[in-house]
Design a protein around this motif. Structure first.
Motif, PDB file in Angstrom:
ATOM      1  N   LEU A 166       7.325 -92.144   7.758  1.00  0.00           N
ATOM      2  CA  LEU A 166       8.014 -90.364   7.224  1.00  0.00           C
ATOM      3  C   LEU A 166       8.843 -89.592   8.080  1.00  0.00           C
ATOM      4  O   LEU A 166       9.618 -89.391   7.283  1.00  0.00           O
ATOM      5  CB  LEU A 166       7.103 -89.904   6.080  1.00  0.00           C
ATOM      6  CG  LEU A 166       6.467 -90.186   5.387  1.00  0.00           C
ATOM      7  CD1 LEU A 166       5.132 -89.741   4.403  1.00  0.00           C
ATOM      8  CD2 LEU A 166       7.458 -90.571   3.903  1.00  0.00           C
ATOM      9  N   GLU A 167       8.238 -89.959   9.503  1.00  0.00           N
ATOM     10  CA  GLU A 167       8.726 -88.882  10.342  1.00  0.00           C
ATOM     11  C   GLU A 167      10.317 -89.965  10.512  1.00  0.00           C
ATOM     12  O   GLU A 167      11.304 -89.157  10.976  1.00  0.00           O
ATOM     13  CB  GLU A 167       8.351 -89.342  11.783  1.00  0.00           C
ATOM     14  CG  GLU A 167       6.241 -88.576  11.904  1.00  0.00           C
ATOM     15  CD  GLU A 167       5.934 -89.209  10.594  1.00  0.00           C
ATOM     16  OE1 GLU A 167       6.039 -90.744  10.834  1.00  0.00           O
ATOM     17  OE2 GLU A 167       4.490 -88.713  10.685  1.00  0.00           O
ATOM     18  N   LYS A 168      10.568 -90.603  10.757  1.00  0.00           N
ATOM     19  CA  LYS A 168      11.946 -91.619  10.667  1.00  0.00           C
ATOM     20  C   LYS A 168      13.173 -91.226   9.777  1.00  0.00           C
ATOM     21  O   LYS A 168      14.204 -91.365   9.661  1.00  0.00           O
ATOM     22  CB  LYS A 168      12.513 -93.158  11.111  1.00  0.00           C
ATOM     23  CG  LYS A 168      10.855 -93.810  12.034  1.00  0.00           C
ATOM     24  CD  LYS A 168      12.319 -93.154  13.209  1.00  0.00           C
ATOM     25  CE  LYS A 168      11.237 -93.604  14.441  1.00  0.00           C
ATOM     26  NZ  LYS A 168      11.344 -95.592  14.499  1.00  0.00           N
ATOM     27  N   LEU A 169      12.496 -91.430   8.742  1.00  0.00           N
ATOM     28  CA  LEU A 169      13.113 -91.027   7.269  1.00  0.00           C
ATOM     29  C   LEU A 169      13.953 -88.933   7.654  1.00  0.00           C
ATOM     30  O   LEU A 169      14.946 -88.820   7.141  1.00  0.00           O
ATOM     31  CB  LEU A 169      12.276 -90.926   6.351  1.00  0.00           C
ATOM     32  CG  LEU A 169      12.892 -90.644   4.908  1.00  0.00           C
ATOM     33  CD1 LEU A 169      13.967 -91.763   4.315  1.00  0.00           C
ATOM     34  CD2 LEU A 169      11.742 -91.391   3.286  1.00  0.00           C
ATOM     35  N   ASN A 170      12.829 -88.379   7.797  1.00  0.00           N
ATOM     36  CA  ASN A 170      13.299 -86.940   7.769  1.00  0.00           C
ATOM     37  C   ASN A 170      13.995 -87.245   8.921  1.00  0.00           C
ATOM     38  O   ASN A 170      15.453 -86.266   9.496  1.00  0.00           O
ATOM     39  CB  ASN A 170      11.639 -86.259   8.151  1.00  0.00           C
ATOM     40  CG  ASN A 170      12.111 -85.276   8.090  1.00  0.00           C
ATOM     41  OD1 ASN A 170      12.642 -84.530   6.813  1.00  0.00           O
ATOM     42  ND2 ASN A 170      12.213 -84.160   9.467  1.00  0.00           N
ATOM     43  N   GLU A 171      14.539 -87.962   9.872  1.00  0.00           N
ATOM     44  CA  GLU A 171      15.382 -87.877  10.564  1.00  0.00           C
ATOM     45  C   GLU A 171      17.029 -88.449  10.460  1.00  0.00           C
ATOM     46  O   GLU A 171      17.763 -87.632  10.323  1.00  0.00           O
ATOM     47  CB  GLU A 171      14.776 -88.773  12.273  1.00  0.00           C
ATOM     48  CG  GLU A 171      14.026 -88.291  12.571  1.00  0.00           C
ATOM     49  CD  GLU A 171      13.226 -88.853  13.946  1.00  0.00           C
ATOM     50  OE1 GLU A 171      14.179 -90.397  14.382  1.00  0.00           O
ATOM     51  OE2 GLU A 171      13.007 -89.154  15.230  1.00  0.00           O
ATOM     52  N   VAL A 172      16.705 -89.101   9.248  1.00  0.00           N
ATOM     53  CA  VAL A 172      17.407 -89.506   9.013  1.00  0.00           C
ATOM     54  C   VAL A 172      18.202 -88.496   7.572  1.00  0.00           C
ATOM     55  O   VAL A 172      19.745 -88.012   7.986  1.00  0.00           O
ATOM     56  CB  VAL A 172      17.375 -91.212   7.907  1.00  0.00           C
ATOM     57  CG1 VAL A 172      18.538 -91.146   6.626  1.00  0.00           C
ATOM     58  CG2 VAL A 172      16.990 -92.504   8.745  1.00  0.00           C
ATOM     59  N   ARG A 173      17.250 -87.901   7.203  1.00  0.00           N
ATOM     60  CA  ARG A 173      17.971 -86.658   6.382  1.00  0.00           C
ATOM     61  C   ARG A 173      18.280 -85.269   6.651  1.00  0.00           C
ATOM     62  O   ARG A 173      19.964 -85.005   6.866  1.00  0.00           O
ATOM     63  CB  ARG A 173      16.673 -86.189   6.005  1.00  0.00           C
ATOM     64  CG  ARG A 173      16.511 -84.611   4.973  1.00  0.00           C
ATOM     65  CD  ARG A 173      15.938 -84.653   4.402  1.00  0.00           C
ATOM     66  NE  ARG A 173      14.552 -85.174   3.331  1.00  0.00           N
ATOM     67  CZ  ARG A 173      15.370 -84.925   2.036  1.00  0.00           C
ATOM     68  NH1 ARG A 173      16.708 -83.923   1.616  1.00  0.00           N
ATOM     69  NH2 ARG A 173      14.085 -85.989   1.589  1.00  0.00           N
ATOM     70  N   VAL A 174      18.115 -85.227   8.184  1.00  0.00           N
ATOM     71  CA  VAL A 174      18.731 -84.177   9.602  1.00  0.00           C
ATOM     72  C   VAL A 174      19.721 -85.049   9.954  1.00  0.00           C
ATOM     73  O   VAL A 174      20.947 -83.748   9.907  1.00  0.00           O
ATOM     74  CB  VAL A 174      18.065 -84.262  10.592  1.00  0.00           C
ATOM     75  CG1 VAL A 174      18.452 -82.910  11.275  1.00  0.00           C
ATOM     76  CG2 VAL A 174      16.631 -83.992   9.897  1.00  0.00           C
ATOM     77  N   SER A 175      20.257 -86.208  10.057  1.00  0.00           N
ATOM     78  CA  SER A 175      21.401 -86.362  11.151  1.00  0.00           C
ATOM     79  C   SER A 175      22.899 -86.393   9.782  1.00  0.00           C
ATOM     80  O   SER A 175      23.156 -86.354   9.993  1.00  0.00           O
ATOM     81  CB  SER A 175      21.372 -88.118  10.842  1.00  0.00           C
ATOM     82  OG  SER A 175      20.755 -88.533  10.018  1.00  0.00           O
ATOM     83  N   ALA A 176      22.252 -86.740   8.495  1.00  0.00           N
ATOM     84  CA  ALA A 176      23.232 -86.713   7.025  1.00  0.00           C
ATOM     85  C   ALA A 176      23.321 -85.483   6.868  1.00  0.00           C
ATOM     86  O   ALA A 176      24.788 -85.105   5.901  1.00  0.00           O
ATOM     87  CB  ALA A 176      22.264 -87.588   6.319  1.00  0.00           C
ATOM     88  N   LEU A 177      22.499 -84.792   6.618  1.00  0.00           N
ATOM     89  CA  LEU A 177      22.695 -83.475   5.975  1.00  0.00           C
ATOM     90  C   LEU A 177      21.917 -82.297   6.368  1.00  0.00           C
ATOM     91  O   LEU A 177      22.524 -81.009   5.613  1.00  0.00           O
ATOM     92  CB  LEU A 177      21.432 -82.825   4.450  1.00  0.00           C
ATOM     93  CG  LEU A 177      21.474 -84.552   3.405  1.00  0.00           C
ATOM     94  CD1 LEU A 177      20.545 -84.421   2.646  1.00  0.00           C
ATOM     95  CD2 LEU A 177      22.834 -84.116   2.935  1.00  0.00           C
ATOM     96  N   GLY A 178      22.260 -82.594   7.814  1.00  0.00           N
ATOM     97  CA  GLY A 178      21.442 -80.879   8.646  1.00  0.00           C
ATOM     98  C   GLY A 178      22.949 -80.120   8.716  1.00  0.00           C
ATOM     99  O   GLY A 178      24.037 -80.335   8.534  1.00  0.00           O
TER     100      GLY A 178
END
Length: 339
Positions: free
Chosen positions: A22-34
């Protein structure tokens, strides 16, 4: 622009598939939508797009964002379900195992002995009264016929808070406070903690408990005292128990005596428990001194009374055959469970 958005979507899909936690998934969210994400960079470049193309490009960006968010949310739900399932497997409860037993507290030997003494005297019509542990010099000494300079004060080894305030050395001050109320007749016992500057050993402690008893009424004699204590000893130690009174001196009683009971282990024949004498000392007593009555506002010509003092630990040690007073205060569960 369409190709760039397709590229971003595929890159994010690959990153989502590679994210194992879940931590890595949140990093993906930030890199795409942050704020500094790939889609945000595309939106910043909208200023270079022709005005007539902006609505179409904006719609494409929003669709790409929605697709990425859907992939992220679906993957997150799947990961959370996997984590929950793994936790449930780790936390399996075997209902066939025996339940944990609750550790229930147990009454202390002192408490058991006190309840027994109170039961006996309440059955005789006595009232249980309490008083302060921090006491004035007057109530602890002077009102009990122990004026300043009296040698008994040295024997008490008193803890003084100041010249006028002490930690009580006995529960007799409670008797004085009750007498001063003037509600006669009086039949009372006063159990409580007392303090003396003693070294700790098998039979002494700087803090222990006493039970003082007193009767004030018209026509009270020493015979009433003897009969009361005889009945008390039989109730506490058994019907065959005998009592013996030995002359003694206490400043607040006259005449005074110490009381022995026949050894309840050997019946008075002599054994290790009574050190071969057949008798065991249990308390001190006497007739209330006329001066004590007078200082408390009671006419000694009309009223008389008796008083006695019992060491609670002494009763517990004798009744349960404990040979070291320190055991009562070490809180050893193995010892306490025996009672």
């Amino acid at each position: 622009m369409k190709d760039r958005l397709e590229q971003i979507r595929e890159e994010v899909r690959t990153q989502i598939e590679a994210a194992g936690t879940l931590e890595k998934l949140n990093e993906v969210r930030v890199s795409a939508l942050g704020k500094k994400g790939a889609l945000t960079e595309v939106l910043k470049g909208m200023k270079n797009v022709a005005a007539e193309e902006r609505p179409k490009i904006g719609q494409m960006v929003n669709e790409t964002r929605a697709q990425i968010e859907a992939m992220l949310d679906e993957t997150k739900k799947r990961m959370e379900a996997a984590v929950r399932e793994a936790r449930l497997k780790e936390e399996v409860i075997d209902v066939t195992l025996p339940a944990k037993k609750n550790q229930i507290g147990h009454r202390h030997p002192n408490s058991i002995a006190l309840e027994e003494v109170e039961r006996i005297f309440v059955g005789m019509g006595y009232e249980v009264v309490e008083g302060p542990e921090i006491e004035s010099d007057y109530y602890n000494f002077e009102a009990l016929n122990i004026p300043k300079g009296h040698p008994t004060r040295d024997e008490q080894d008193t803890f003084y808070i100041n010249d006028e305030i002490v930690l009580r050395t006995q529960t007799s001050p409670v008797q004085v406070r009750v007498m001063e109320q003037g509600k006669l007749p009086i039949r009372m016992i006063a159990p409580g903690r007392v303090f003396r500057s003693d070294e700790v050993d098998a039979t002494h402690s700087p803090s222990f408990h006493q039970i003082e008893g007193m009767v004030i009424d018209k026509h009270i004699t020493f015979a009433d005292l003897k009969g009361t204590l005889q009945e008390f000893a039989r109730e506490l130690f058994g019907e065959e128990t005998r009592v013996k009174f030995r002359p003694h001196h206490f400043p607040f009683t006259e005449p005074s005596a110490e009381v022995d009971v026949s050894c309840f282990k050997c019946g008075g024949k002599g054994c290790r428990f009574c050190k071969g004498s057949g008798w065991i000392e249990i308390l001190g007593c006497g007739m209330v001194h006329p001066r004590v009555l007078k200082m408390s506002g009671i006419d000694p010509e009309e009223y008389s009374g008796f008083a006695f003092g019992i060491g609670l630990e002494r009763i517990a040690l004798l009744k349960y055959e404990i040979d070291d007073m320190r055991l009562l205060y070490e809180n050893d569960i193995r010892f306490l469970k025996q009672f």
